[in-house]
Design an enzyme around this catalytic site. Structure first.
Site, PDB file in Angstrom:
ATOM      1  N   CYS A 133     -19.966  11.312  83.232  1.00  0.00           N
ATOM      2  CA  CYS A 133     -19.158  12.520  82.697  1.00  0.00           C
ATOM      3  C   CYS A 133     -19.436  13.683  82.463  1.00  0.00           C
ATOM      4  CB  CYS A 133     -19.110  11.669  81.061  1.00  0.00           C
ATOM      5  SG  CYS A 133     -18.483  10.170  80.914  1.00  0.00           S
ATOM      6  N   HIS A 138      -2.064  17.004  79.189  1.00  0.00           N
ATOM      7  CA  HIS A 138      -2.169  17.399  80.488  1.00  0.00           C
ATOM      8  C   HIS A 138      -2.684  18.914  80.348  1.00  0.00           C
ATOM      9  CE1 HIS A 138       0.712  14.446  81.620  1.00  0.00           C
ATOM     10  NE2 HIS A 138       0.274  14.552  83.054  1.00  0.00           N
ATOM     11  N   GLU A 162     -10.803   6.675  74.392  1.00  0.00           N
ATOM     12  CA  GLU A 162     -10.889   7.038  75.859  1.00  0.00           C
ATOM     13  C   GLU A 162     -10.495   6.012  76.802  1.00  0.00           C
ATOM     14  OE1 GLU A 162     -14.049  10.586  75.905  1.00  0.00           O
ATOM     15  OE2 GLU A 162     -14.583   8.788  76.723  1.00  0.00           O
TER      16      GLU A 162
END
Length: 128
Positions: free
Chosen positions: A23, A67, A117
């Site tokens: 990550c 986005h 997530e």
């Protein structure tokens, strides 16, 4: 005690600083977000809160994150963890609907925001 929940989502990229693992590299998620409101009494129409009002606020916040590279948002301090995203969304909803704040005169308050997530990994911010 009554509780209602609305759902929205967004797609965004991020990376985690001071993290040693996959990550720490730029990657993305299809986030799912739940906003929960609670209260003790119902209005004359038998509702705690109009779903439409809460859903509109949540969708607006999620739309602003969609986005994007979350690291570019100053409030995350270059570390947009799911926990920080949850509190960010909580605060952004209250900016749109101040009457849902715990210290507002309303019986109904924004209780929690969940940020998923993945289908199995969730962070939750609870108002205190």
């Amino acid at each position: 005690m009554f509780e209602v929940r609305v759902e929205a989502g967004f797609c965004a990229a991020h990376y985690l600083k001071n993290y040693h693992g996959k990550c720490e590299s730029l990657h993305g998620h299809n986030y799912k977000v739940y906003a929960h409101a609670r209260g003790k009494s119902l209005d004359g129409g038998g509702m705690l809160l109009d779903f439409t009002e809460l859903k509109k606020a949540l969708r607006a916040v999620c739309g602003s994150l969609d986005h994007t590279n979350l690291n570019d948002i100053e409030e995350f301090d270059q570390n947009p963890s799911a926990e920080r995203i949850a509190v960010y969304i909580y605060r952004a909803i209250l900016q749109q609907i101040p009457s849902l704040a715990l210290d507002a005169k309303s019986d109904v308050h924004l209780y929690a925001v969940d940020v998923f997530e993945t289908d199995t990994n969730r962070a939750r911010y609870i108002a205190e």
